[in-house]
Scaffold this motif. Structure first.
Motif, PDB file in Angstrom:
ATOM      1  N   GLU A 246     -13.600   4.429  -4.810  1.00 17.34           N
ATOM      2  CA  GLU A 246     -12.317   4.313  -5.505  1.00 17.34           C
ATOM      3  C   GLU A 246     -11.241   4.997  -4.671  1.00 17.34           C
ATOM      4  O   GLU A 246     -10.286   5.533  -5.202  1.00 17.34           O
ATOM      5  CB  GLU A 246     -12.399   4.924  -6.905  1.00 17.34           C
ATOM      6  CG  GLU A 246     -12.915   6.343  -6.911  1.00 17.34           C
ATOM      7  CD  GLU A 246     -12.980   6.954  -8.310  1.00 17.34           C
ATOM      8  OE1 GLU A 246     -12.848   6.224  -9.292  1.00 17.34           O
ATOM      9  OE2 GLU A 246     -13.144   8.182  -8.372  1.00 17.34           O
ATOM     10  N   CYS A 247     -11.424   4.960  -3.360  1.00 14.32           N
ATOM     11  CA  CYS A 247     -10.553   5.702  -2.441  1.00 14.32           C
ATOM     12  C   CYS A 247      -9.529   4.754  -1.848  1.00 14.32           C
ATOM     13  O   CYS A 247      -9.877   3.709  -1.304  1.00 14.32           O
ATOM     14  CB  CYS A 247     -11.428   6.310  -1.349  1.00 14.32           C
ATOM     15  SG  CYS A 247     -10.519   6.973   0.036  1.00 14.32           S
TER      16      CYS A 247
ATOM     17  N   ARG B 122       1.170  14.612  -3.314  1.00 16.08           N
ATOM     18  CA  ARG B 122       1.219  14.292  -4.743  1.00 16.08           C
ATOM     19  C   ARG B 122       0.824  15.494  -5.595  1.00 16.08           C
ATOM     20  O   ARG B 122       1.442  15.798  -6.601  1.00 16.08           O
ATOM     21  CB  ARG B 122       0.247  13.160  -5.059  1.00 16.08           C
ATOM     22  CG  ARG B 122       0.768  11.785  -4.805  1.00 16.08           C
ATOM     23  CD  ARG B 122      -0.292  10.823  -5.309  1.00 16.08           C
ATOM     24  NE  ARG B 122       0.049   9.446  -5.057  1.00 16.08           N
ATOM     25  CZ  ARG B 122      -0.664   8.428  -5.526  1.00 16.08           C
ATOM     26  NH1 ARG B 122      -1.732   8.651  -6.246  1.00 16.08           N
ATOM     27  NH2 ARG B 122      -0.313   7.202  -5.278  1.00 16.08           N
ATOM     28  N   CYS B 123      -0.244  16.196  -5.164  1.00 14.75           N
ATOM     29  CA  CYS B 123      -0.742  17.313  -5.967  1.00 14.75           C
ATOM     30  C   CYS B 123       0.287  18.429  -6.032  1.00 14.75           C
ATOM     31  O   CYS B 123       0.486  19.054  -7.077  1.00 14.75           O
ATOM     32  CB  CYS B 123      -2.056  17.827  -5.391  1.00 14.75           C
ATOM     33  SG  CYS B 123      -1.972  18.221  -3.643  1.00 14.75           S
TER      34      CYS B 123
ATOM     35  N   PRO C 203       0.834  -1.209   0.000  1.00 12.19           N
ATOM     36  CA  PRO C 203       0.000   0.000   0.000  1.00 12.19           C
ATOM     37  C   PRO C 203       0.865   1.254   0.000  1.00 12.19           C
ATOM     38  O   PRO C 203       1.929   1.275   0.619  1.00 12.19           O
ATOM     39  CB  PRO C 203      -0.792  -0.119   1.305  1.00 12.19           C
ATOM     40  CG  PRO C 203       0.020  -1.014   2.172  1.00 12.19           C
ATOM     41  CD  PRO C 203       0.713  -1.967   1.251  1.00 12.19           C
ATOM     42  N   HIS C 204       0.437   2.263  -0.732  1.00 13.90           N
ATOM     43  CA  HIS C 204       1.233   3.490  -0.775  1.00 13.90           C
ATOM     44  C   HIS C 204       0.332   4.663  -1.111  1.00 13.90           C
ATOM     45  O   HIS C 204      -0.663   4.512  -1.799  1.00 13.90           O
ATOM     46  CB  HIS C 204       2.346   3.371  -1.824  1.00 13.90           C
ATOM     47  CG  HIS C 204       1.850   3.026  -3.192  1.00 13.90           C
ATOM     48  ND1 HIS C 204       1.659   1.734  -3.604  1.00 13.90           N
ATOM     49  CD2 HIS C 204       1.484   3.797  -4.238  1.00 13.90           C
ATOM     50  CE1 HIS C 204       1.203   1.726  -4.835  1.00 13.90           C
ATOM     51  NE2 HIS C 204       1.076   2.970  -5.248  1.00 13.90           N
ATOM     52  N   TYR C 205       0.690   5.831  -0.624  1.00 14.52           N
ATOM     53  CA  TYR C 205      -0.041   7.054  -0.945  1.00 14.52           C
ATOM     54  C   TYR C 205       0.849   8.072  -1.661  1.00 14.52           C
ATOM     55  O   TYR C 205       0.529   8.564  -2.718  1.00 14.52           O
ATOM     56  CB  TYR C 205      -0.626   7.697   0.322  1.00 14.52           C
ATOM     57  CG  TYR C 205      -1.729   6.899   0.953  1.00 14.52           C
ATOM     58  CD1 TYR C 205      -2.903   6.657   0.264  1.00 14.52           C
ATOM     59  CD2 TYR C 205      -1.591   6.375   2.222  1.00 14.52           C
ATOM     60  CE1 TYR C 205      -3.913   5.923   0.837  1.00 14.52           C
ATOM     61  CE2 TYR C 205      -2.599   5.641   2.799  1.00 14.52           C
ATOM     62  CZ  TYR C 205      -3.760   5.416   2.100  1.00 14.52           C
ATOM     63  OH  TYR C 205      -4.753   4.690   2.665  1.00 14.52           O
ATOM     64  N   CYS C 206       1.971   8.414  -1.032  1.00 18.96           N
ATOM     65  CA  CYS C 206       2.756   9.512  -1.607  1.00 18.96           C
ATOM     66  C   CYS C 206       3.514   9.061  -2.842  1.00 18.96           C
ATOM     67  O   CYS C 206       3.824   9.859  -3.708  1.00 18.96           O
ATOM     68  CB  CYS C 206       3.699  10.109  -0.579  1.00 18.96           C
ATOM     69  SG  CYS C 206       5.029   9.038  -0.060  1.00 18.96           S
TER      70      CYS C 206
ATOM     71  N   PRO D 142      -5.195  10.485  -3.548  1.00 19.43           N
ATOM     72  CA  PRO D 142      -5.619   9.125  -3.200  1.00 19.43           C
ATOM     73  C   PRO D 142      -6.892   9.106  -2.373  1.00 19.43           C
ATOM     74  O   PRO D 142      -7.504   8.064  -2.197  1.00 19.43           O
ATOM     75  CB  PRO D 142      -4.435   8.581  -2.399  1.00 19.43           C
ATOM     76  CG  PRO D 142      -3.728   9.771  -1.871  1.00 19.43           C
ATOM     77  CD  PRO D 142      -4.006  10.912  -2.795  1.00 19.43           C
ATOM     78  N   VAL D 143      -7.286  10.279  -1.855  1.00 18.14           N
ATOM     79  CA  VAL D 143      -8.515  10.358  -1.061  1.00 18.14           C
ATOM     80  C   VAL D 143      -9.435  11.381  -1.717  1.00 18.14           C
ATOM     81  O   VAL D 143      -9.190  11.829  -2.823  1.00 18.14           O
ATOM     82  CB  VAL D 143      -8.203  10.741   0.408  1.00 18.14           C
ATOM     83  CG1 VAL D 143      -7.393   9.664   1.069  1.00 18.14           C
ATOM     84  CG2 VAL D 143      -7.496  12.072   0.479  1.00 18.14           C
TER      85      VAL D 143
END
Lengths: 443, 565
Positions: free
Chosen positions: B116-117, B162-163, B32-35, B208-209
């Protein structure tokens, strides 16, 4: 035999900040001699053999750090001087910079020569306005006297020193945070590797050192490694990885003592000696309850542990994180440990840079819990949660990029483990026993 | 050859330089990853991808690192051992999720991202069921005007950055930054400098959220009701791979589909938001014929017969008077069928390429601080050629006529009165209302004895026609587009054309008298045999990434993979 201060030897003289005064006391002679007689590598070797360890907190061997620079690098190599002294109750570098700037400058020149740096950045925190002005004056004097700039003191070596003023963030004291800030970015510590010695400021090899460390370099080169090793604590024979704690250290004493201040002593002095002999004892005739041994992030010590020597290993033996900056903050027997922790947690939740999730949310959560606690709404389970958060954030368990989170967690787990009965009593009594109002929350 | 062991399963990674997240993905294991995002720099700050990493020595012993490490930051090499589900790794992942949810409002029922979060998905798979926090959550105010297309729900943000990195590294416009410190951090824009670059809505996909929401899509649909198909954006000749998300015949949004061969990971706002015409109620819905008494709505079969009859008559009289204008918005299959039909009348029947819309110059990203394209290889390009398939239509024209006649030749012939029967295929966007045809030439269309127009909307052009076929948009048909670099990609329909309209390809099949429905993969095989220049279509399938000239096409239809980013 009383210890004769070396680093602060000139601090109380009338013209301690002037170039003239410094030269009168033999200043810059070492620099002139070294530039003539020794090569860069010999200087590094001399510092390495002295066993000098960084005074900024982590205690990493300075000479070893210098050898991490890539061999034969075409340059530029940078030396950053970390005067972002933002660990609360720490002011040893402030005294050093404000009272004897030329000593620091000579240390900078010698160290920059050793690491072949052509530029040194003097990163000073915003709050040190006086230090900044005094240092700038010293730099200007040194340039005028040919001690800085092109061909220092007639040698082939050239060095520029620039002051960079921080904007006031604890995280700028972390070396990669400092480098980011120096580059004009948000001070978010970088992911390592690459370490700054390989790729630091402006993507060039960079050495970051504390002014106290650099001031020590002057005396090592002046008096020799053997003199330096005669001071302090030799390595623990039972610990093969201990390089020893040699040399003088500037200890800061603050909190509930009669005469707070900075004192220079050989490494290895105990907390009790510091408080009674140099801090004038605990104030108002009270007894001490405990202390923070080396800046907020190093944890909490109880009165019973005051005989611990303050060298690089001592605080670790009683569960503290380490020597830190050697800034002892004493709190007396009437201080509520909940208030102490409340204040510490408030500091860390305010100063967490917000980059890594565990630290950003963890420091905030710990403060919320302890804030509720302090208001008398603590619950038994909170202590376990606090301990668990404190245990699991930081670079040691691997969950963050820099060590701020370790420092944020350490006082929490120390305080709870060492003062658990008091916390439990506080839960029962609620805040009814509170004598003072709580300090304002940061936000 | 390097072998990496992911949860005891050996994976051959060849000579690729991968990190743990990528290596595990190869083994079919999700870290799992977000950044972390493959198109952006690694910051290793979300701490979601914490895993245990070790090394398998030559003698078979394994030495593990004592602490967990972020998978995105840790490169793998031969013998690297990755353990994603050990107690230590699990504990770290669980803890990170608990931290992220501390101040998350958990307003999934009203959140656009629900379904899709990543925060939902990972919490379900890696997280805890309950929170131990008993304190109040932070409730920073929302920022509905982050940009003209973007809304920020500040409290949902998990600070993956990310943004921010997107605006710095891909668009280069640097509107976004992080303000404040610690758990007060927020995404923000400077006053007077909103997030309004031409790639801005990509931050919604990157998020991602549900913190960043597209104003265009906000509160329109629950994502699990959407039907998703793979397609290609028709906005310009970059040919971005996209997903079309629609429900019950209405397109609700377009999203970029990762395709390293086409555009990478992103798409521009112009393409993304330029689909609304397809949902318009004003679209032509039935074939119509202009008779002596005005317009009559007719059935499809009647319209086809009328066109066949008209063209037959005129081709017998003057074969050089028979013209077809092939728009660069047609699919290859449609162009092929139309060319076939026209050429059946005789070799002198004329085929020309419709006008190719060029708007400005190619727009390269990232931008530098002055708003000019940065030197080096662009990371994204919005092309000036605002049509998806000029190259494909040209290949067909080249094969059938040996040359590519421009639209000018049609206009010249029209002015000279040499055009007797013509079929004009439109489908131009965003010039969907006949504006592609020069207004000054419209009166000249009176001289044509048999004019067939295929258009999406009624226009001055369709008013002059004798037979009008309502056209299908690119989202309602299947076929092939060839982008600026020759990449052939499949497009698929999300919904059928409205009313009685049929796809242009179906109209041509009927005109040709060929039975059956339009099947793109069968036609591709046929085209590859007839047109050697298009032999990249030989198997009839182009896969999810498309096929470049000279590449071997896949032999089977490829299933759509749900992306993990």
């Amino acid at each position: 035999m009383a210890y004769e201060p070396v680093l602060l030897g000139r601090a109380n003289k009338a013209d301690s900040t002037s170039l003239e005064g410094y030269r009168r006391d033999g200043g810059y002679e070492t620099l002139g001699r070294i530039l003539k007689e020794m090569t860069c590598d010999q200087v590094t070797e001399a510092v390495k053999s002295s066993g000098l360890r960084g005074r900024g907190g982590a205690g990493f061997p300075t000479g070893l750090k210098w050898t991490f620079l890539p061999k034969g690098h075409p340059g530029p190599i940078y030396l950053c001087v970390n005067v972002d002294e933002s660990e609360p109750c720490t002011f040893n570098n402030r005294v050093l910079v404000e009272k004897d700037p030329h000593q620091v400058l000579e240390g900078i020149a010698l160290s920059a020569y050793a690491v072949k740096a052509s530029t040194a950045y003097f990163y000073i925190r915003y709050e040190y306005g006086a230090g900044m002005r005094i240092m700038q004056k010293a730099i200007d004097e040194a340039y005028a006297a040919g001690i800085l700039g092109k061909n220092i003191l007639g040698s082939n070596y050239s060095l520029d020193v620039f002051i960079h003023r921080g904007a006031g963030a604890y995280i700028c004291g972390e070396e990669t945070g400092l480098i980011e800030s120096l580059e004009g970015k948000r001070a978010w510590p970088r992911i390592k590797p690459p370490f700054p010695a390989i790729e630091g400021a402006f993507r060039k090899p960079t050495i970051v050192n504390n002014p106290e460390t650099l001031a020590n370099v002057v005396h090592i080169l002046q008096k020799g490694s053997d003199w330096f090793k005669s001071i302090g604590v030799p390595p623990d024979p039972k610990n093969p990885r201990d390089p020893g704690s040699y040399g003088p250290k500037l200890y800061c004493i603050s909190g509930h003592v009669n005469s707070p201040g900075v004192v220079e002593l050989p490494l290895g002095v105990t907390v009790r000696q510091l408080i009674t002999d140099h801090g004038g004892g605990v104030w108002k005739g009270k007894k001490a309850k405990g202390c923070i041994p080396g800046g907020n992030s190093m944890g909490v010590m109880t009165e019973a542990e005051f005989d611990t020597p303050l060298d690089f290993n001592g605080p670790g033996r009683v569960g503290c994180l380490g020597l830190g900056t050697g800034a002892v903050t004493v709190f007396d027997e009437d201080t509520s440990i909940v208030d102490v922790l409340h204040n510490l947690c408030r500091f860390f939740q305010h100063e967490s840079c917000g980059q890594c999730t565990p630290c950003r949310e963890g420091t905030g959560w710990m403060f919320k819990i302890i804030d509720r606690f302090a208001k008398g709404q603590g619950r038994g389970e909170d202590l376990a949660v606090l301990e668990e958060i404190a245990d699991k954030i930081g670079i040691m368990p691997g969950t963050t990029i820099c060590g701020l989170a370790d420092g944020a967690g350490w006082p929490v787990k120390n305080a709870i483990r060492k003062f658990r009965p008091e916390f439990e009593k506080y839960i029962q009594d609620g805040s009814s026993k509170r004598s003072k109002p709580l300090p304002m929350a940061a936000h | 050859m390097a072998t990496v062991f992911v949860n005891n399963q050996p994976v051959d990674i060849g000579n690729e330089k991968l990190n743990c997240v990528q290596a595990a993905e190869k083994a079919g294991v999700l870290i799992p990853h977000y950044c972390y995002h493959p198109a952006l720099s690694v910051v290793a700050s979300c701490r979601m991808c914490l895993v245990e990493v070790g090394e398998k020595k030559a003698d078979g012993t394994i030495s593990m690192l004592p602490k967990v490490v972020p998978g995105c930051q840790t490169p793998v090499k031969d013998g690297t051992v990755i353990v994603t589900r050990s107690d230590k790794a699990r504990d770290a992942q669980e803890r990170t999720l608990e931290s992220l949810l501390l101040n998350h409002p958990l307003d999934c029922p009203v959140c656009d991202k629900a379904g899709e979060c990543s925060l939902q998905d990972y919490s379900f798979e890696f997280g805890k069921a309950e929170s131990r926090m008993h304190d109040e959550k932070k409730t920073p105010p929302n920022k509905p005007d982050l940009g003209p297309n973007i809304n920020l729900f500040t409290d949902r943000c998990i600070m993956c950055s990310r943004c921010v990195r997107f605006t710095r590294e891909i668009s280069g416009t640097s509107e976004l930054y992080i303000t404040n410190r610690g758990d007060h951090s927020e995404i923000a824009v400077f006053p007077g400098d909103p997030l309004d670059n031409k790639l801005s809505t990509n931050v919604v996909d990157l998020c991602p959220v549900g913190a960043l929401a597209s104003k265009d899509f906000l509160y329109k649909q629950r994502v699990w009701n959407l039907k998703t198909v793979d397609s290609v954006c028709p906005g310009c000749s970059t040919g971005c791979s996209i997903h079309i998300d629609g429900n019950k015949g209405v397109i609700h949004r377009l999203r970029p589909r990762t395709n390293p061969k086409a555009q990478g990971h992103f798409m521009c706002d112009e393409g993304r938001l330029g689909f609304h015409y397809a949902n318009s109620a004003e679209r032509l819905r039935e074939p119509t014929i202009r008779g002596p008494h005005g317009w009559t709505t007719v059935g499809h079969r009647e319209a086809v017969q009328s066109v066949q009859q008209g063209f037959n008559e005129h081709s017998l009289r003057s074969i050089t008077g028979v013209w077809a204008v092939l728009s660069p918005f047609m699919t290859i299959e449609e162009a092929y069928l139309l060319a076939n039909w026209i050429r059946d009348f005789g070799r002198e029947a004329r085929l020309v390429l419709g006008p190719v819309p060029i708007v400005g110059e190619d727009d390269h990203y990232p931008k530098d601080c002055r708003g000019e394209a940065s030197p080096g290889v662009p990371k994204f390009t919005i092309r000036a050629e605002k049509c998806p398939n000029r190259k494909g239509v040209e290949a067909i024209l080249q094969h059938f006529t040996g040359t590519v006649l421009g639209f000018d030749s049609f206009l010249t012939a029209l002015a000279k009165g040499q055009v007797k029967a013509a079929i004009l295929s439109g489908g131009y966007i965003p010039l969907g209302r006949g504006h592609w045809f020069p207004a000054e030439s419209v009166p000249l269309l009176e001289k044509i004895n048999m004019l067939v127009v295929q258009e999406i909307f009624a226009s001055a052009l369709s008013q002059k026609a004798h037979v009008v076929f309502p056209s299908a948009t690119w989202a309602e048909k299947e076929g092939t587009y060839i982008n600026h670099q020759g990449l052939a990609q499949e497009i698929h329909w999300n919904s059928g054309p409205p009313g009685e309209s049929r796809t242009d390809g179906q109209v041509y099949l009927d005109l040709l008298g060929r039975t059956g429905l339009m099947r793109a993969h069968q036609l591709r095989r046929e085209i590859a045999q007839v047109v050697p220049a298009l032999n990249q279509l030989s198997t009839g399938y182009l896969g999810t990434q498309g096929v470049l000239p000279g590449e071997a096409p896949p032999v089977q239809s490829q299933k759509r993979k749900i992306p993990v980013h």
